[in-house]
Design a protein around this motif. Structure first.
Motif, short mmCIF file in Angstrom:
data_model
loop_
_atom_site.label_atom_id
_atom_site.label_comp_id
_atom_site.label_asym_id
_atom_site.label_seq_id
_atom_site.Cartn_x
_atom_site.Cartn_y
_atom_site.Cartn_z
N UNK A 1 -7.25 14.06 1.23
CA UNK A 1 -6.48 15.27 0.95
C UNK A 1 -5.11 15.14 1.61
N UNK A 2 -4.13 14.84 0.80
CA UNK A 2 -2.73 14.68 1.23
C UNK A 2 -2.55 13.52 2.20
N UNK A 3 -2.97 12.30 1.82
CA UNK A 3 -2.70 11.13 2.68
C UNK A 3 -1.21 10.81 2.63
N UNK A 4 -0.54 10.93 3.74
CA UNK A 4 0.92 10.78 3.73
C UNK A 4 1.41 9.50 4.42
N UNK A 5 0.52 8.80 5.12
CA UNK A 5 0.95 7.57 5.80
C UNK A 5 -0.16 6.54 5.73
N UNK A 6 0.23 5.27 5.74
CA UNK A 6 -0.73 4.18 5.68
C UNK A 6 -0.22 3.05 6.58
N UNK A 7 -1.15 2.35 7.23
CA UNK A 7 -0.79 1.27 8.14
C UNK A 7 -1.80 0.15 7.97
N UNK A 8 -1.33 -1.09 7.96
CA UNK A 8 -2.20 -2.25 7.79
C UNK A 8 -2.29 -3.02 9.10
N UNK B 1 0.86 -1.18 0.00
CA UNK B 1 0.00 0.00 0.00
C UNK B 1 0.90 1.24 0.00
N UNK B 2 0.61 2.19 -0.88
CA UNK B 2 1.47 3.36 -1.08
C UNK B 2 0.66 4.62 -0.81
N UNK B 3 1.07 5.41 0.16
CA UNK B 3 0.44 6.70 0.41
C UNK B 3 1.01 7.71 -0.58
N UNK B 4 0.12 8.36 -1.32
CA UNK B 4 0.52 9.35 -2.30
C UNK B 4 -0.11 10.69 -1.93
N UNK B 5 0.65 11.50 -1.21
CA UNK B 5 0.13 12.76 -0.69
C UNK B 5 -0.27 13.72 -1.81
N UNK B 6 0.60 13.90 -2.79
CA UNK B 6 0.34 14.86 -3.86
C UNK B 6 -0.82 14.40 -4.74
N UNK B 7 -0.99 13.10 -4.89
CA UNK B 7 -2.07 12.58 -5.72
C UNK B 7 -3.37 12.34 -4.99
N UNK B 8 -3.37 12.56 -3.65
CA UNK B 8 -4.57 12.38 -2.82
C UNK B 8 -5.18 10.99 -2.98
N UNK B 9 -4.30 9.99 -3.05
CA UNK B 9 -4.76 8.62 -3.17
C UNK B 9 -3.85 7.68 -2.39
N UNK B 10 -4.37 6.50 -2.11
CA UNK B 10 -3.55 5.37 -1.67
C UNK B 10 -3.64 4.34 -2.77
N UNK B 11 -2.48 3.84 -3.20
CA UNK B 11 -2.44 2.86 -4.28
C UNK B 11 -1.94 1.52 -3.74
N UNK B 12 -2.20 0.48 -4.48
CA UNK B 12 -1.85 -0.87 -4.02
C UNK B 12 -1.19 -1.65 -5.15
#
Length: 307
Positions: free
Chosen positions: A107-114, A64-75
């Motif tokens: 809006x600017x998701x910068x961290x992700x945790x599973x 899982x990838x936090x993409x702050x500038x893109x306002x998304x989390x990708x996998x």
């Protein structure tokens, strides 16, 4: 870090997700190195990943990838190597709680945790000043079926109705094959585990397997005995009744263990006149417990769930 010990990290300025294996070799898992244009999905190694920040892995290796500038989390799917959107529309705003994650606005998701205990994926939604959660459900590990006693030097086969899981065993008194064949090695007991994995984590069911110096005929005779104890209510919040079979007479020994094999309660009865026995499990932690009843040459096993 995955279960094999490989290390993964986001290479922010190079627009890539990198991996260092256990031999110290580095490679690119995702990102083509292009910092221009828009992000793309598809094969992760050739996709455009813009300024990846924090990453996290789930139990099966999805990234899982936090993409702050893109306002998304990708996998990145561990099985296929395909990258796709996990959460967020790409438009920086707030919205979408209670809807599909791909329709929600971040809006600017910068961290992700599973969570590896079935609580899903947590996202630090910075500009919205919130922690967002994409829920998840652990797989049902089913119930282990088959005899709970094996003779030294003999083998039995156990099974589980849920496919795709993995067998393991706790001690060295028995061995278990990938197909569920248990072979007795030395007298004692082993906890047999059947583990099922999905993106939410690992769920397990267990069976206490007793290894005896006996003959397979004896085990078959015990297993064929249709008169068994009953426990109720099951599940229980504390109060438990154990009703012994009508065929039980004489001395009875009762042992309650957790799934690790730790004894939490024992009771010895000189003469089993009263067939109903009462236990208070309110002091025990929630989980599954195993009850073993020994009456002469007869051994019975029951399972109870404590809430």
């Amino acid at each position: 870090i995955d279960t094999a010990g490989n290390v993964y990290f986001s290479d922010y300025g190079n627009f890539r997700i990198r991996k260092i294996n256990t031999s110290g070799i580095i490679s690119t898992i995702g990102g083509n190195g292009s910092g221009s244009g828009s992000e793309t999905n598809g094969v992760a190694a050739t996709a455009t990943i813009m300024f990846p920040e924090c990453i996290a892995l789930d139990a099966v290796g999805n990234i899982y990838i936090a993409n702050s500038l893109g306002s998304q989390v990708r996998i990145i799917d561990a099985a296929t190597g395909i990258i796709n959107v996990f959460a967020g529309t790409g438009s920086p705003a707030f919205g979408g709680d209670g809807d599909l994650a791909t329709l929600a606005q971040l809006d600017a998701p910068w961290a992700v945790c599973v969570s590896h205990t079935g609580h899903g994926v947590f996202i630090a939604d910075e500009n919205n000043q919130r922690i967002r959660n994409v829920n998840c459900t652990l797989a049902n590990p089913g119930t282990i079926l088959g005899a709970d006693t094996v003779c030294i030097g003999s083998a039995i086969t156990i099974s589980d109705a849920v496919s795709g899981g993995a067998w393991s065993i706790s001690n060295a008194n028995a061995t278990i094959s990938p197909s569920g064949t248990v072979t007795g090695v030395a007298g004692g007991w082993d906890s047999v585990y059947y583990s099922v994995y999905n993106a939410c984590g690992i769920s397990q069911t267990a069976l206490i397997e007793y290894v005896k110096n006996c003959s397979p005929t004896e085990v078959s005779a015990l297993s064929a005995n249709a008169s068994k104890p009953s426990v109720y209510p099951n599940p229980t919040t504390g109060s438990l009744t154990l009703e012994l079979p009508t065929v039980v007479s004489g001395n009875v020994s009762i042992t309650i263990t957790n799934l690790l094999g730790d004894v939490v309660e024992t009771r010895n009865i000189g003469a089993a006149v009263d067939k109903q026995l009462f236990f208070d499990l309110s002091h025990l932690a929630g989980g599954t417990y195993l009850i073993k009843v020994v009456n002469g040459n007869n051994i019975y096993h029951e399972k109870v769930v404590k809430w």
